[in-house]
Design a protein around this motif. Structure first.
Motif, mmCIF file in Angstrom:
data_model
loop_
_atom_site.group_PDB
_atom_site.id
_atom_site.type_symbol
_atom_site.label_atom_id
_atom_site.label_comp_id
_atom_site.label_asym_id
_atom_site.label_seq_id
_atom_site.Cartn_x
_atom_site.Cartn_y
_atom_site.Cartn_z
ATOM 1 N N PHE A 1 42.600 32.854 36.091
ATOM 2 C CA PHE A 1 43.472 33.912 35.531
ATOM 3 C C PHE A 1 42.794 34.890 34.492
ATOM 4 O O PHE A 1 42.884 36.040 34.382
ATOM 5 C CB PHE A 1 44.721 33.434 34.566
ATOM 6 C CG PHE A 1 45.683 32.913 35.589
ATOM 7 C CD1 PHE A 1 46.474 33.939 36.494
ATOM 8 C CD2 PHE A 1 46.040 31.377 35.666
ATOM 9 C CE1 PHE A 1 47.634 33.415 37.151
ATOM 10 C CE2 PHE A 1 46.946 31.037 36.452
ATOM 11 C CZ PHE A 1 47.795 32.006 37.290
ATOM 12 N N LYS A 2 41.634 34.524 34.099
ATOM 13 C CA LYS A 2 40.837 35.365 33.034
ATOM 14 C C LYS A 2 40.293 36.476 33.931
ATOM 15 O O LYS A 2 39.732 37.772 33.255
ATOM 16 C CB LYS A 2 39.694 34.664 32.447
ATOM 17 C CG LYS A 2 38.940 35.215 31.504
ATOM 18 C CD LYS A 2 37.726 34.288 30.955
ATOM 19 C CE LYS A 2 36.719 35.346 30.423
ATOM 20 N NZ LYS A 2 35.483 35.637 31.161
ATOM 21 N N ARG A 3 40.057 36.274 35.217
ATOM 22 C CA ARG A 3 39.461 37.625 36.110
ATOM 23 C C ARG A 3 40.257 38.447 36.285
ATOM 24 O O ARG A 3 40.003 39.520 36.761
ATOM 25 C CB ARG A 3 39.082 36.775 37.338
ATOM 26 C CG ARG A 3 38.080 35.625 36.943
ATOM 27 C CD ARG A 3 37.533 34.958 38.302
ATOM 28 N NE ARG A 3 36.739 35.758 39.251
ATOM 29 C CZ ARG A 3 36.015 35.190 39.985
ATOM 30 N NH1 ARG A 3 35.976 33.881 40.369
ATOM 31 N NH2 ARG A 3 35.379 35.959 40.817
ATOM 32 N N HIS A 4 41.720 38.700 35.742
ATOM 33 C CA HIS A 4 42.581 40.051 35.863
ATOM 34 C C HIS A 4 42.488 40.459 37.353
ATOM 35 O O HIS A 4 41.766 41.178 37.722
ATOM 36 C CB HIS A 4 42.245 40.691 34.927
ATOM 37 C CG HIS A 4 42.193 40.428 33.518
ATOM 38 N ND1 HIS A 4 43.602 39.900 33.141
ATOM 39 C CD2 HIS A 4 41.387 40.089 32.499
ATOM 40 C CE1 HIS A 4 43.037 39.603 31.723
ATOM 41 N NE2 HIS A 4 42.039 39.865 31.330
ATOM 42 N N PHE A 5 43.410 39.888 38.020
ATOM 43 C CA PHE A 5 43.755 40.362 39.408
ATOM 44 C C PHE A 5 45.187 41.007 39.602
ATOM 45 O O PHE A 5 46.139 40.726 38.504
ATOM 46 C CB PHE A 5 43.582 39.365 40.491
ATOM 47 C CG PHE A 5 44.218 37.904 40.088
ATOM 48 C CD1 PHE A 5 45.407 37.912 40.564
ATOM 49 C CD2 PHE A 5 43.563 37.126 39.515
ATOM 50 C CE1 PHE A 5 46.311 36.502 40.192
ATOM 51 C CE2 PHE A 5 43.893 35.852 39.329
ATOM 52 C CZ PHE A 5 45.210 35.746 39.546
ATOM 53 N N PRO A 6 45.495 41.665 40.296
ATOM 54 C CA PRO A 6 46.884 42.268 40.579
ATOM 55 C C PRO A 6 48.105 41.140 40.242
ATOM 56 O O PRO A 6 47.875 40.077 40.911
ATOM 57 C CB PRO A 6 46.879 42.913 41.901
ATOM 58 C CG PRO A 6 45.553 43.508 42.332
ATOM 59 C CD PRO A 6 44.716 42.272 41.592
ATOM 60 N N LEU A 7 48.928 41.179 39.592
ATOM 61 C CA LEU A 7 50.117 39.946 39.376
ATOM 62 C C LEU A 7 49.374 38.907 38.306
ATOM 63 O O LEU A 7 50.319 38.011 38.248
ATOM 64 C CB LEU A 7 50.467 39.550 40.853
ATOM 65 C CG LEU A 7 51.388 40.636 41.594
ATOM 66 C CD1 LEU A 7 51.914 39.799 42.638
ATOM 67 C CD2 LEU A 7 52.488 41.242 40.751
ATOM 68 N N SER A 8 48.152 39.036 38.042
ATOM 69 C CA SER A 8 47.842 37.706 37.296
ATOM 70 C C SER A 8 48.701 37.380 35.982
ATOM 71 O O SER A 8 49.112 36.275 35.690
ATOM 72 C CB SER A 8 46.380 37.880 36.773
ATOM 73 O OG SER A 8 46.043 39.123 36.061
ATOM 74 N N GLY A 9 49.265 38.507 35.343
ATOM 75 C CA GLY A 9 49.629 38.490 33.986
ATOM 76 C C GLY A 9 51.196 37.817 34.196
ATOM 77 O O GLY A 9 51.709 36.656 33.724
#
Lengths: 286, 317
Positions: free
Chosen positions: B120-128
């Protein structure tokens, strides 16, 4: 880094923009991970909406939609739901009344004994609940608090107060001292300054503590199991457990009850996202 | 905990240099009001944590049974309860089960939690959004989760066996077979612990300065190398806190086991915590229940002290 520090660490907001072609596979993978993790919750809802959960096979989707499971759940567990609500709300009130001033006192007056008390609070989080229940049973028997709302509210508050204090103390310690000192110069005493200045400013921390206290009391199972024995005061968690004790033939009503018991958690996640994030990190000490 | 009282008393009675009597009384009042903020909480903790711990020690030395509640008589038996507990073959069964349950849960909770945190650290669309949904299992009442899993793991018509059946696997007696039940219960506990581990480790990863990675990348440290040389050393303190807390919480687990198996079949999922419950509240042998509880406390205390040692700086400041 520790839990309370984690509370104030800024969450990652810097979104790095990769090219979409490289990041969308990540999203797909993320959705697959999450689907596996929340499958049990999907299954709970799915089974609660089917008439013959427990028969040979349960459909993967609720095509034959029915609310009979919920009708049975409300009929059998309605009273227990009210009991859970009374206990959870009572616990929130008592916990906040005791924990909020304590959090402020511990954050502002750094006297020697108070540091020791913070250590004690951290230790209480590690004591197994069954140990407390074992001794409380004898105490509550003497005090006539077995099978009572008050008894469960007291026991649940005891379990929640240390966490609520630790959570709110972390926030209150970050308040500028000058705010309160200005009021003291104006002639307000410590108590007035606390009520009229500290409490309004700490609203978010107090709400977070209240939400987690509610969830904790609502989900309490072990105190309910050990400190009650009659149907008069029976929270919903114990209602679910009693279903599980028998050999379950019809899972529809059981799953419907589990869904109803999970509603506060779901609502919280949707409506109070920012508070949850703070509490989850504070949960490092929970 | 008594030291608090002593200190409180000292704070009130300590003679103060300078000032007349009224000024010293003012000061005393001042100190008193400060303690009034904390006093209700101290009393609560004394009654609901201090007393139970002392009472447990007392009970473990008494023949404390149902009759005690009516007659008020609990004869002293010395260490007889401990002798009975340690002499019971079930004691070693529960110790081994507790060990397997704890180690099994922690290793996988932490491993999977770490993997997801890095993911999740890699920040992709919808990750939050996905990351916040991940918290859902953590927020549900434990007994509701136990109910769902009991249904999913049901031998005859549970979802897992239905799914495995698609591949021709015969129905597996997950919760009914003494050799599988502990594995199943550990699996459910891993599922419960993943959100907590992911969230805390993720926040730890966020605190690692990005410049470190940039500098390392110049030196050719990327991927696994970057993880071992930068990420791991930077988050080691978070890692130890997560693991110690994980151990302490896993030792406490009762809800899930009682909901899924009740400690059975044939005590194959009985842990120290559930065995203490069985003794006190099913067999009404409160003395022996208290003795087991004290063993549990002793084990938890070791890990609690380790945790306090790690967080002492934060409390001191």
């Amino acid at each position: 880094m520790t839990a309370t520090q984690a509370l104030v660490v800024p969450r990652g907001t810097g979104k790095t923009h990769h090219r979409p072609s490289r990041t969308w596979p990540m999203t797909v993978l993320g959705i697959i991970f999450l689907a596996i993790m929340v499958f049990p919750i999907y299954w709970m809802i799915n089974s609660s909406l089917q008439a013959n959960s427990g028969a040979a096979t349960t459909a993967w989707f609720p095509v034959d939609l029915t609310f009979s499971g919920y009708e049975a759940a409300i009929q059998q567990q309605g009273g227990n739901l009210v009991t859970s609500l009374i206990i959870a709300i009572g616990t929130v009130v008592l916990t906040l009344v005791i924990a909020t001033p304590a959090a402020y006192g511990l954050a502002r007056f750094k006297m020697k004994g108070m540091t020791a008390f913070v250590f004690v609070l951290l230790i209480t989080q590690m004591i197994p609940t069954i140990v407390i229940a074992n001794a409380l049973y004898a105490l509550f028997n003497d005090w006539g608090l077995l099978n009572s709302y008050l008894g469960l509210i007291l026991a649940d508050s005891a379990a929640q107060i240390p966490f609520a204090i630790i959570l709110m103390r972390a926030f209150m310690a970050s308040l500028p001292q000058t705010l309160v000192e200005a009021a003291l110069v104006d002639g307000a005493n410590n108590f007035r300054a606390f009520v009229s200045i500290v409490v309004p400013i700490s609203k978010n921390a107090i709400i977070t503590a209240a939400l987690f206290t509610f969830l904790g009391a609502w989900g309490d199972f072990l105190f309910a199991l050990t400190l009650t024995s009659t149907p008069q005061v029976r929270p919903i968690t114990l209602g679910i457990y009693n279903y599980l004790g028998a050999n379950v033939q019809q899972w529809g009503p059981v799953m419907a009850t589990a869904v109803i018991a999970s509603v506060p958690a779901g609502l919280l996640l949707i409506l109070a996202q920012k508070y949850i994030a703070a509490g989850a990190l504070g949960g490092a000490i929970k | 905990m008594t030291s608090l009282h002593v200190e409180a008393a000292e704070a009130r009675s300590r003679p103060r240099p300078g000032g007349g009597r009224s000024r010293s009384r003012n000061r005393t009042l001042h100190y008193l009001t400060r303690w009034l903020f904390v006093a209700p909480a101290i009393i609560f903790v004394l009654v609901f944590f201090g007393y139970p711990i002392v009472q447990n020690v007392v009970m473990s030395l008494q023949d404390y049974t149902t009759a005690t509640f009516y007659t008020g008589i609990a004869p002293w038996v010395g260490f007889e309860n401990y002798a009975k507990v340690f002499g019971n073959p079930l004691f070693w069964t529960t110790v081994i089960n507790t060990l397997l349950f704890t180690v099994g849960s922690i290793v996988f909770q932490f491993g999977i939690g770490m993997a997801l945190a890095l993911f999740f650290k890699r920040h992709f669309p919808l990750s939050g959004f996905l990351r916040s949904l991940l918290l859902l299992p953590w927020l549900l009442p434990l007994i509701a989760s136990a109910a769902v899993w009991k249904w999913i793991l049901d031998q005859g018509s549970g979802a897992l066996n239905q799914f495995l059946g698609l591949f021709g696997v015969q129905p597996v007696p997950w919760l009914v077979s003494p050799s599988l039940a502990l594995i199943a219960v550990i699996g459910v506990n891993i599922w419960l612990g993943i959100p907590f581990n992911t969230t805390i480790l993720y926040s730890g990863l966020q605190a690692v300065p990005g410049e470190l990675y940039e500098a390392a990348a110049l030196d050719g440290a990327v991927g696994w190398k970057a993880f071992w040389h930068i990420t791991w050393p930077s988050i080691r303190s978070v890692v130890s806190v997560v693991i110690v807390l994980g151990v302490v919480y896993t030792l406490k687990v009762v809800d899930i086991i009682l909901g899924l198996t009740g400690g059975g079949p044939a005590n194959s999922t009985q842990t120290l915590a559930t065995w203490a419950y069985q003794n006190s509240f099913v067999q009404f042998l409160f003395g022996q229940g208290a003795a087991i509880s004290n063993v549990l406390i002793a084990v938890s205390l070791v890990f609690s002290l380790a945790y306090l040692y790690m967080t002492r700086k934060e409390v001191d400041e």
